[in-house]
Structures are given as structure tokens and as C-alpha cells.
Scaffold this active site. Structure first.
Site, PDB file in Angstrom:
ATOM      1  N   GLY A  36      -7.488  -4.919   6.956  1.00 43.31           N
ATOM      2  CA  GLY A  36      -7.029  -4.022   7.997  1.00 43.31           C
ATOM      3  C   GLY A  36      -6.846  -3.945   9.242  1.00 43.31           C
ATOM      4  O   GLY A  36      -7.307  -3.459  10.270  1.00 43.31           O
ATOM      5  N   GLU A  60     -11.158 -10.043  -1.576  1.00 45.48           N
ATOM      6  CA  GLU A  60     -10.709  -9.074  -0.606  1.00 45.48           C
ATOM      7  C   GLU A  60     -11.921  -8.635   0.161  1.00 45.48           C
ATOM      8  O   GLU A  60     -12.274  -7.582   0.052  1.00 45.48           O
ATOM      9  CB  GLU A  60      -9.567  -8.572  -1.006  1.00 45.48           C
ATOM     10  N   HIS A  62      -8.225  -3.247  -6.565  1.00 42.37           N
ATOM     11  CA  HIS A  62      -8.636  -3.049  -5.119  1.00 42.37           C
ATOM     12  C   HIS A  62      -9.666  -2.494  -4.461  1.00 42.37           C
ATOM     13  O   HIS A  62      -9.984  -0.380  -5.190  1.00 42.37           O
ATOM     14  CB  HIS A  62      -6.865  -2.597  -4.489  1.00 42.37           C
ATOM     15  N   LYS A 106       0.823  -1.120  -0.510  1.00 39.75           N
ATOM     16  CA  LYS A 106       0.163  -0.144   0.000  1.00 39.75           C
ATOM     17  C   LYS A 106       0.715   0.730  -0.004  1.00 39.75           C
ATOM     18  O   LYS A 106       1.885   0.964  -0.844  1.00 39.75           O
ATOM     19  CB  LYS A 106      -1.279  -0.060   1.281  1.00 39.75           C
TER      20      LYS A 106
HETATM   21  P1  13P Z   1      -4.297  -6.094   5.510  1.00 36.44           P
HETATM   22  O1  13P Z   1      -3.949  -8.215   5.429  1.00 36.44           O
HETATM   23  O2  13P Z   1      -3.678  -5.628   6.502  1.00 36.44           O
HETATM   24  O3  13P Z   1      -5.742  -6.842   5.835  1.00 36.44           O
HETATM   25  O4  13P Z   1      -5.135  -5.721   4.177  1.00 36.44           O
HETATM   26  C1  13P Z   1      -4.924  -7.192   2.734  1.00 36.44           C
HETATM   27  C2  13P Z   1      -5.092  -6.093   1.451  1.00 36.44           C
HETATM   28  O5  13P Z   1      -6.456  -5.196   1.430  1.00 36.44           O
HETATM   29  C3  13P Z   1      -4.407  -6.366   0.737  1.00 36.44           C
HETATM   30  O6  13P Z   1      -4.766  -6.013  -0.785  1.00 36.44           O
END
Ligand code: 13P
Length: 253
Positions: free
Chosen positions: A171, A165, A95, A10
Site C-alpha cells: 500500500g 508480500e 493475506h 481487496k
Molecule cells: P499494494 O499493491 O497496494 O501494495 O497491495 C499489495 C497486496 O496486499 C496485494 O495482495
């Protein structure tokens, strides 16, 4: 199918020095693994620096997004040929954090097609923000898949990765992540949706990976019970210890 582990950094880390440090430790680990493809998705700002510092073949690179036009007056955007020219072989698209900023299924589809055209593998992200008892979220996911893959041929679908996801699991922590049996159901649902678009023999070749609070503590259970083909890892990919542990678990599975 070989397992994939994608690190989505990110908008982290803060400096190129930290990015190189993290990369150095992850690439050492990746070079020891036989059964897993490690893919790093750093911010655009560091992508070229990392690919320049790497001559091996055990790590691949992804962009976190891409624009569909080939070039021109699009301030701030980055084209597929640009990321390809610095060594990215995958591109994350759709995403949920991009969709939250206004990206539509139509935009995502244009990005998927632009990547395919340049033979860069799209990692198409899908995921519902919440669930309802009537199963409306399944219609939502079906639409994300169908519209995201519009005009993708049966030959090209084999080169697409689907990353499921669920936004409600992103998160957070292991406690809030998807449970293995729920993930297994979702894998079946995604494959069923794909088989309405493509032949079954082709569908079985499309990797389906999971993202949303993947950590060393739930990786094994999600792989085994969820039958996923790998992970898209967010926060845990910024910790060398946690990410390398996830790689070890996936490599052994
Ligand atoms: P997290 O692993 O922090 O939950 O994030 C997942 C994500 O958005 C990966 O693209």
C-alpha cells in the site's frame, strides 16, 4: 514457468457496476496476451457476477479468502466448494490483512488443505511486518511457510503458489517497494525453506510471486532482477491503465 499476475481488489470497488466496468477493460487486455495468466480476485460479493459474465479462458478467478469447513453453521464464511461452483480456480489465503484480524498459521494451513482437497489452487501469502538486523524475520517467514504447508504432499505442493508480500511494502509506492536484488535473495530463501520440506525438483515448480506496491514503474525490474514468477497487485489493479500496463510488461518479459 508461465508468469502469473493476480489482481487483489481487496474491498473495492464500491458497486457491482464499477466492478463489471473494471473487469470488462481488463479482460479485453488479458485476451491479447500469450505469456501471462491473469487472475482476478474481486470481493466475494462480485465474484459470481464476474464469472457469469465471462465465457473465455484468458482470465481466471480467485477468492480473497475461504473457510476450511465444507458447510454448516458458519455465518459469514464461504466454503471452497461454493467458490469453485461459481468458477474460482484459485483461493488467496493468509493475506496479511486477514492475519491482522486474527488468522493464525494453523487457520491458514486448514484453508490451504481445504483448497487442495477440492483442486483449487492456493495462493499462500507470507510476509514479515518489519525487518531486524539479527534476521529474526527470516525465522518468522520460515514458520509461516512450514506451518502453512503442513501435511501438503509432494504431489500437491506443485499446485501451490507462494506470494511473498512484505507488510512494510504494502500500500505504499514504488519508492517503498522491495528492490529487485532483495527480492532475488528472498526467492532463494523461500526456495531453500521449501527444499527442507520437498525435493529440489519439485521446489523449482512452485511459482513464487511478489506483492507490495507493484506498479508499472517497478514491474520490469522486479521480474528481471528479482526473478519472480509474477505479481500479486493491490492498488494498481484498480486502475485499468496501470494494471493493463503491468500485464503488458509481464507478457513481454
Ligand atoms: P499494494 O499493491 O497496494 O501494495 O497491495 C499489495 C497486496 O496486499 C496485494 O495482495
Amino acid at each position: 514457468m508461465r508468469k502469473l499476475v493476480v489482481a487483489n481488489w481487496k474491498m473495492n470497488p464500491a458497486s457491482v457496476k464499477e466492478a463489471l466496468d473494471l473487469f470488462d477493460k481488463v479482460k479485453k487486455k488479458a485476451s491479447t496476451l500469450k505469456n501471462v495468466d491473469t487472475i482476478l480476485a474481486p470481493p466475494f460479493a462480485f465474484l459470481g457476477e464476474l464469472t457469469c459474465n465471462y465465457s473465455g479462458s484468458k482470465v481466471s478467478f480467485a477468492s480473497q479468502d475461504v473457510f476450511w469447513e465444507e458447510g454448516g453453521s458458519y455465518t459469514g464464511e464461504v466454503s471452497v466448494s461454493q467458490i469453485k461452483s461459481i468458477g474460482a480456480t484459485y483461493g488467496i489465503v493468509g493475506h496479511s490483512e486477514r492475519r491482522a484480524l486474527g488468522e493464525t498459521d494453523v487457520d491458514v494451513n486448514k484453508k490451504v488443505l481445504a483448497l487442495i482437497k477440492e483442486k483449487v489452487t492456493p495462493i499462500l501469502c507470507i510476509g514479515e511486518s518489519s525487518r531486524d538486523e539479527h534476521g529474526e524475520y527470516l525465522n518468522f517467514l520460515q514458520k509461516e511457510i512450514t506451518e502453512g504447508l503442513k501435511s501438503v504432499s509432494k504431489n500437491d505442493i506443485k499446485r501451490v503458489v507462494i506470494a511473498y508480500e512484505p507488510i512494510w511494502a504494502i500500500g505504499k509506492s514504488v519508492r517503498d517497494a522491495m528492490k529487485p536484488d532483495e527480492m532475488h535473495e528472498m526467492k532463494i530463501f523461500i526456495q531453500k525453506t521449501l527444499s527442507e520440506l520437498y525435493e529440489r525438483s519439485v521446489v523449482s515448480k512452485v511459482p513464487i510471486i511478489y506483492g507490495g506496491s507493484v506498479e508499472p514503474d517497478n514491474a520490469r525490474a522486479l521480474l528481471e532482477g528479482g526473478e519472480v514468477d509474477g505479481f500479486l497487485v493491490g492498488h494498481a489493479s484498480l486502475s485499468v491503465t496501470e494494471f493493463n500496463e503491468i500485464l503488458t510488461i509481464v507478457n513481454r518479459a
